[in-house]
Design a protein around this motif. Sequence first.
Motif, mmCIF file in Angstrom:
data_model
loop_
_atom_site.group_PDB
_atom_site.id
_atom_site.type_symbol
_atom_site.label_atom_id
_atom_site.label_comp_id
_atom_site.label_asym_id
_atom_site.label_seq_id
_atom_site.Cartn_x
_atom_site.Cartn_y
_atom_site.Cartn_z
ATOM 1 N N TYR A 1 8.468 -9.212 26.347
ATOM 2 C CA TYR A 1 9.022 -9.503 27.662
ATOM 3 C C TYR A 1 8.585 -8.453 28.680
ATOM 4 O O TYR A 1 8.230 -7.323 28.336
ATOM 5 C CB TYR A 1 10.539 -9.585 27.570
ATOM 6 N N LYS B 1 13.225 -10.909 35.207
ATOM 7 C CA LYS B 1 13.677 -12.291 34.990
ATOM 8 C C LYS B 1 12.805 -13.268 35.779
ATOM 9 O O LYS B 1 12.234 -12.924 36.817
ATOM 10 C CB LYS B 1 15.137 -12.445 35.441
ATOM 11 N N ASP B 2 12.703 -14.508 35.271
ATOM 12 C CA ASP B 2 11.963 -15.531 35.997
ATOM 13 C C ASP B 2 12.896 -16.237 36.971
ATOM 14 O O ASP B 2 14.061 -15.849 37.160
ATOM 15 C CB ASP B 2 11.299 -16.513 35.033
ATOM 16 N N GLU B 3 12.391 -17.320 37.610
ATOM 17 C CA GLU B 3 13.184 -18.022 38.622
ATOM 18 C C GLU B 3 14.434 -18.675 38.056
ATOM 19 O O GLU B 3 15.381 -18.994 38.790
ATOM 20 C CB GLU B 3 12.319 -19.077 39.328
ATOM 21 N N ASN B 4 14.464 -18.884 36.729
ATOM 22 C CA ASN B 4 15.645 -19.464 36.076
ATOM 23 C C ASN B 4 16.533 -18.404 35.450
ATOM 24 O O ASN B 4 17.414 -18.710 34.650
ATOM 25 C CB ASN B 4 15.204 -20.468 35.017
ATOM 26 N N ASN B 5 16.265 -17.154 35.805
ATOM 27 C CA ASN B 5 17.040 -16.006 35.320
ATOM 28 C C ASN B 5 16.905 -15.791 33.815
ATOM 29 O O ASN B 5 17.779 -15.225 33.170
ATOM 30 C CB ASN B 5 18.519 -16.160 35.680
ATOM 31 N N ASN B 6 15.780 -16.266 33.253
ATOM 32 C CA ASN B 6 15.471 -16.009 31.854
ATOM 33 C C ASN B 6 14.481 -14.856 31.749
ATOM 34 O O ASN B 6 13.678 -14.645 32.678
ATOM 35 C CB ASN B 6 14.874 -17.255 31.199
ATOM 36 N N LYS C 1 11.314 -12.832 31.404
ATOM 37 C CA LYS C 1 9.946 -13.268 31.655
ATOM 38 C C LYS C 1 9.022 -12.781 30.537
ATOM 39 O O LYS C 1 8.974 -11.586 30.232
ATOM 40 C CB LYS C 1 9.459 -12.731 32.999
#
Length: 513
Positions: free
Chosen positions: A194, A204-209, A211
């Motif tokens: 990550y 984090k990505d745009e979905n808050n997961n 990256k």
Amino acid sequence: MKLAQTILAVLGLTTALISCETEYNNVGTQMLDNDLIGFEKYTATQINAATYLADDVNTRDYTINSLGHHNDAVFGTQTQHLVAQVGLSKTQSLSSIGDNPVIDSVYLHIPFKADALTKANARVVGSGTFDLKVYENGYTLSTSNPANNFSTQYYFSDLKNQIDQNIASTVLNNSTNTQQNTQFKFNTDPIKLYQYDANGQLVKDENNNPKVKETKSAGIWLDLDKNHFQNKFFANNKYKTLINEALFKEYFKGLYLQVNNPTSDALAQFDLTEGSLVFVYKQDKSDKSGKERKELVFTLGRDFGTDGNKNNISVALIENQHSGLLTTALAQANNPLIFLKGNQPTYSKISLFGTDGDNNGKPDELDAIIANNWMINQAVLTLTIDTQTSIANAPNRLFLYDFKNNKVLEDYALDQSTNPLKENYNGILNSGTKKYQFRITNYLKSLIEKDSTNFDLGLVVANEISNSLFNVTKNNKKLPLTASEMPFGTVLYGPNHTDVDKKMKLEIYYTKK
């Protein structure tokens, strides 16, 4: 001419190394003699085979290494450990490190070896666990032996006691994840890395997961003690004094992976040159405006290519406890079964065409074949597995070679087939018949036409058929390296077995002139 009583030797093996309950693969289903209808056929009657256990083998710089534990009811138990130097990459050096480096993490990644023949993504056998301890190695590994005129330095499979006496750290794989240490388990899933920012915070990505920065091949992944490496290399700017590879390896002698307390089978194969030791660290930016995140990648294994980018010694440390069945079988003269195994390998010496009753330098059966003046179209050696005694985890291929001269057969050398490799020479398990076949046509022609006296063949298990190098044992015998690197074995029908159909067969297809 006097012909001795017929002795037929059976020697065969193989299966895939891909799961704890490996099944026969579908490679090698075409019999080599299927397309020989119309030719005359002669089946040799005089073949002898004797099987021997090799002395401890040189285990330095294997092309394929193993780690873990395996218990075989036929052959006994084996535990494989590893000691390995790490090296500086040609594209990176310690001199590239900036001011005030602080390590965020250290990890060791060694991908599993994929199987070229079966197309399996990983060579992993068993799902058990063991206590894996990683230490800093304190034993000096060298390429040459100063006590013997700086000849090649060999290290043998029984080196473990010396390595144990030179451990130079506490346990380094001290993660809170016990699957990386006390309950280590091989995981065949790809490894996701990550992304972190310069301050070590997860991105984090745009979905808050989290990256994903990179996905690495499945293999051994171990988080190591960052404080140990911080003190080892960065305290008092020690890294600035390690200006070349020799100084680096004298100061840091590598890693020792020690296998302890296995619960059940768990053994994997890997190519060290695909692995790496990585420091993830922060350092001052060159303009002193803050910190920047960097990686320092160290190499593993020895690259035998011309660029010599990886030049790190490794030694496989192997503990074998041979079964009573194997010990008895090897001691028994004219045993109806033949036991072939890897790591500390057994090997079989196959003598063709029987005795030389008239003392003319050639076996009598070969004399008779020569006298017939046949045109040899093909010679096929067929070998059969004894499925009643052993079948699981047997190697996919066997390796047949010139026993007298310790070299490959001409049929191997001339075979340019690539899919699968050396398909014409063969030695691949037929999944339907449980047989192996070798084309040895050129070998037989050399006996007939070139007056060759190489009547003995050697047979061993094969880990990689592409590896035609020969290894040495402690008592200076040479054996194919591929046998030493193969951790498994199988049992074959021997020369005195009562099953005539499954005995070794040398079938000669010819045309009368």
